[in-house]
Design a protein around this motif. Structure first.
Motif, PDB file in Angstrom:
ATOM      1  N   GLU A 367      44.064   4.980  55.796  1.00 32.92           N
ATOM      2  CA  GLU A 367      45.451   5.210  55.767  1.00 32.92           C
ATOM      3  C   GLU A 367      45.992   5.982  54.712  1.00 32.92           C
ATOM      4  O   GLU A 367      47.177   6.557  54.923  1.00 32.92           O
ATOM      5  CB  GLU A 367      46.234   3.952  55.724  1.00 32.92           C
ATOM      6  N   SER A 368      45.301   6.278  53.542  1.00 35.02           N
ATOM      7  CA  SER A 368      45.546   6.886  52.387  1.00 35.02           C
ATOM      8  C   SER A 368      45.449   8.307  52.696  1.00 35.02           C
ATOM      9  O   SER A 368      46.047   9.140  51.837  1.00 35.02           O
ATOM     10  CB  SER A 368      45.048   6.380  51.269  1.00 35.02           C
ATOM     11  N   VAL A 369      44.403   8.809  53.422  1.00 33.27           N
ATOM     12  CA  VAL A 369      43.838  10.102  53.749  1.00 33.27           C
ATOM     13  C   VAL A 369      44.788  10.619  54.714  1.00 33.27           C
ATOM     14  O   VAL A 369      45.039  10.340  56.008  1.00 33.27           O
ATOM     15  CB  VAL A 369      42.575  10.311  54.031  1.00 33.27           C
ATOM     16  N   LYS A 370      45.632  11.877  54.163  1.00 37.99           N
ATOM     17  CA  LYS A 370      46.486  12.719  55.240  1.00 37.99           C
ATOM     18  C   LYS A 370      45.912  13.667  55.869  1.00 37.99           C
ATOM     19  O   LYS A 370      45.023  14.550  55.403  1.00 37.99           O
ATOM     20  CB  LYS A 370      47.529  13.160  54.386  1.00 37.99           C
ATOM     21  N   ARG A 371      45.526  13.676  57.375  1.00 39.04           N
ATOM     22  CA  ARG A 371      44.426  14.458  58.084  1.00 39.04           C
ATOM     23  C   ARG A 371      45.130  14.496  59.469  1.00 39.04           C
ATOM     24  O   ARG A 371      45.852  13.629  59.808  1.00 39.04           O
ATOM     25  CB  ARG A 371      43.274  13.741  57.842  1.00 39.04           C
ATOM     26  N   PRO A 372      44.411  15.482  60.138  1.00 42.14           N
ATOM     27  CA  PRO A 372      44.893  15.563  61.665  1.00 42.14           C
ATOM     28  C   PRO A 372      44.442  14.360  62.293  1.00 42.14           C
ATOM     29  O   PRO A 372      43.437  13.859  62.055  1.00 42.14           O
ATOM     30  CB  PRO A 372      44.118  16.814  61.971  1.00 42.14           C
ATOM     31  N   ASP A 373      45.021  14.156  63.701  1.00 45.64           N
ATOM     32  CA  ASP A 373      44.948  13.162  64.307  1.00 45.64           C
ATOM     33  C   ASP A 373      43.284  12.995  65.199  1.00 45.64           C
ATOM     34  O   ASP A 373      42.665  12.182  65.389  1.00 45.64           O
ATOM     35  CB  ASP A 373      45.938  12.715  65.437  1.00 45.64           C
ATOM     36  N   ASN A 374      42.916  14.499  65.226  1.00 44.64           N
ATOM     37  CA  ASN A 374      41.565  14.544  65.858  1.00 44.64           C
ATOM     38  C   ASN A 374      40.378  14.542  64.819  1.00 44.64           C
ATOM     39  O   ASN A 374      39.114  14.766  65.243  1.00 44.64           O
ATOM     40  CB  ASN A 374      41.714  15.715  66.590  1.00 44.64           C
ATOM     41  N   LEU A 375      40.595  14.150  63.669  1.00 41.56           N
ATOM     42  CA  LEU A 375      39.586  13.880  62.793  1.00 41.56           C
ATOM     43  C   LEU A 375      39.664  12.571  62.040  1.00 41.56           C
ATOM     44  O   LEU A 375      40.580  11.853  61.635  1.00 41.56           O
ATOM     45  CB  LEU A 375      39.816  14.829  61.565  1.00 41.56           C
ATOM     46  N   ARG A 376      38.496  11.776  62.198  1.00 43.68           N
ATOM     47  CA  ARG A 376      38.280  10.561  61.434  1.00 43.68           C
ATOM     48  C   ARG A 376      37.546  10.600  60.117  1.00 43.68           C
ATOM     49  O   ARG A 376      36.765  11.279  59.917  1.00 43.68           O
ATOM     50  CB  ARG A 376      37.407   9.786  62.606  1.00 43.68           C
ATOM     51  N   VAL A 377      38.039   9.590  59.304  1.00 45.16           N
ATOM     52  CA  VAL A 377      37.360   9.398  58.180  1.00 45.16           C
ATOM     53  C   VAL A 377      36.129   8.400  58.283  1.00 45.16           C
ATOM     54  O   VAL A 377      36.011   7.362  58.793  1.00 45.16           O
ATOM     55  CB  VAL A 377      38.513   8.769  57.249  1.00 45.16           C
ATOM     56  N   SER A 378      35.263   9.167  57.544  1.00 41.37           N
ATOM     57  CA  SER A 378      33.691   8.525  57.704  1.00 41.37           C
ATOM     58  C   SER A 378      33.296   7.788  56.356  1.00 41.37           C
ATOM     59  O   SER A 378      32.794   6.693  56.519  1.00 41.37           O
ATOM     60  CB  SER A 378      32.447   9.388  58.076  1.00 41.37           C
ATOM     61  N   ALA A 379      33.710   8.434  55.220  1.00 43.97           N
ATOM     62  CA  ALA A 379      33.305   7.922  54.065  1.00 43.97           C
ATOM     63  C   ALA A 379      34.429   8.316  52.904  1.00 43.97           C
ATOM     64  O   ALA A 379      34.986   9.572  53.058  1.00 43.97           O
ATOM     65  CB  ALA A 379      31.906   8.231  53.482  1.00 43.97           C
ATOM     66  N   ILE A 380      34.734   7.473  51.974  1.00 39.86           N
ATOM     67  CA  ILE A 380      35.542   7.855  50.987  1.00 39.86           C
ATOM     68  C   ILE A 380      34.806   7.635  49.412  1.00 39.86           C
ATOM     69  O   ILE A 380      34.292   6.280  49.434  1.00 39.86           O
ATOM     70  CB  ILE A 380      36.834   7.011  50.975  1.00 39.86           C
ATOM     71  N   GLU A 381      34.953   8.187  48.656  1.00 41.05           N
ATOM     72  CA  GLU A 381      34.242   8.152  47.215  1.00 41.05           C
ATOM     73  C   GLU A 381      35.295   8.499  46.332  1.00 41.05           C
ATOM     74  O   GLU A 381      35.335   9.819  46.097  1.00 41.05           O
ATOM     75  CB  GLU A 381      32.889   8.618  47.221  1.00 41.05           C
TER      76      GLU A 381
END
Length: 411
Positions: A367-381
């Motif tokens: 939820e912290s990552v502002k991105r387009p709806d057609n892209l999903r978050v896989s990893a955060i570091e």
């Protein structure tokens, strides 16, 4: 085994959201407008060229041809501007109809009395028997002023003697058109725009003028052939010969009913009755483009260095200078989704509205990552960010010594 493969293929298809449905609808509307213009003006070569360009663009999008995609994106604006310039009359008419649909009928044409329709029927068939050429325009909802050139305003009642005299070969304006508005003759000797494509019809100038006006407005145009002595009716893109007075009377009554109807009712009927094949083709093209631009058989993973933005810092706190400035975020999606990703559009938002003094740890999640709806978050570091907040010291206001007011001498 076959059922398993079918279920897997269905699972691979992208999910259709409400935004996707709206996107497909808007694109289908644009495609239908272009196809309708090409069909209306009989531009078969132009239609084929448009379809070929669309196929090339889909291929470039599917196999990610960067040079071709850049060329299409740059040329798309020029193509739209060119279409608006070339087909400006159609664009104006469409804009007026949309305005009437949104804000109500600005002008609902008054239906002609039955006596006027009967007079028209008798007059045109008598002129057909005598092989007297005639061109009579009955206005609908659309304004005709910008489409008609010249003419003499008369504002007279409809009568057979007047019609015969206006189209008599000795009359100076017999080659022009008579314009009927609200059951009266508003103008005669008017010149109509000629149809740009007349491949289906091999008639004279009057018939081409009737098709030209009927093709860019909702007017009904009656034509009497001087050579063949035949009565024809132009409506939309079609020109139909009428063999008897009963058929013409019925068409005039139907046109009166159309003029009395609400614009929104007319639009709904057109939506489900007219040009269904062309609309199906437009929707099919829109759905195909959506599938090719949003779906790929193999997901693509890309990692970005995303800047961190700290929001909602309380006024009584300040942040230490040693803050985490960037976070590595890995996104997953189709190749087309990454191709449409604007540069610098990714951000990580950290809400510090609940910050307290000292060191605190805030999570970084999807939820912290502002991105387009057609892209999903896989990893955060990293997954956590340490924030040091220092209270801001407020200095108390200095107490000023009270000063005595000088005495005032009253008389």
């Amino acid at each position: 085994m076959q059922d398993t493969v079918s279920i897997t293929m269905l699972d691979d298809l992208p999910r259709l959201t409400l935004i996707d449905a709206a996107d497909i609808g808007i694109f289908a509307l644009a495609v239908y407008a272009i196809l309708a213009l090409a069909v209306r003006h009989g531009s078969k070569r132009g239609l084929i060229a448009i379809l070929l360009l669309g196929a090339v663009y889909l291929a470039a999008q599917r196999w990610q041809m960067p040079l071709s995609l850049i060329a299409f994106r740059i040329g798309f604006t020029a193509i739209i501007v060119s279409l608006v310039i070339v087909y400006q009359e159609d664009v104006r008419t469409a804009a007026e109809r949309v305005g009437r649909w949104l804000f109500g009928d600005t002008r609902r044409a008054a239906s002609a009395p039955n006596s006027v329709n009967d007079t028209l029927v008798r007059a045109v068939f008598r002129m057909a028997d005598q092989k007297t050429g005639a061109l009579i325009v009955i206005r609908g909802r659309d304004a005709l002023e910008r489409m008609i050139d010249g003419g003499i305003e008369i504002g007279a009642a409809v009568s057979e003697p007047l019609i015969y005299s206006l189209f008599d070969s000795a009359s100076p304006g017999h080659d022009g058109a008579v314009i009927l508005e609200d059951g009266r003759i508003a103008r005669f000797a008017a010149h109509l725009p000629l149809a740009k494509s007349t491949e289906k019809y091999h008639f004279g100038t009057r018939h081409h003028a009737a098709l030209g006006l009927a093709g860019c407005s909702d007017a009904l145009v009656l034509v009497v052939s001087e050579e063949r002595g035949v009565v024809s009716v132009a409506k939309g893109d079609t020109l139909t010969e009428v063999s008897d007075s009963g058929t013409l009377s019925r068409q005039l009554r139907e046109f009166d009913d159309y003029c009395r109807q609400n614009e929104r009712v007319v639009t709904v009927r057109r939506l489900f009755r007219e040009r269904l094949t062309l609309k199906f083709v437009a929707v099919a093209i829109a759905v195909s483009c959506w599938l090719l631009t949003t779906h790929n058989s193999a997901d693509v993973y890309r990692t970005f260095l995303v800047p961190v933005q700290y929001r909602n810092v309380p006024k009584n706190f300040r942040l230490a200078e040693t803050l985490t400035q960037d976070v590595r975020v890995t996104l997953v999606g189709s190749e087309g989704a990454f191709a449409l990703l604007p540069p610098g559009s990714l951000d990580v938002m950290i809400d510090l509205s609940g910050v307290a003094g000292g060191n605190q740890i805030f999570p970084v999640n999807e939820e912290s990552v502002k991105r387009p709806d057609n892209l999903r978050v896989s990893a955060i570091e990293p997954r956590w960010i340490r924030v040091a907040a220092v209270p801001v010291e407020t200095k108390p206001a200095a107490n000023k010594p009270a000063t005595a007011k000088p005495p005032t001498n009253k008389p």
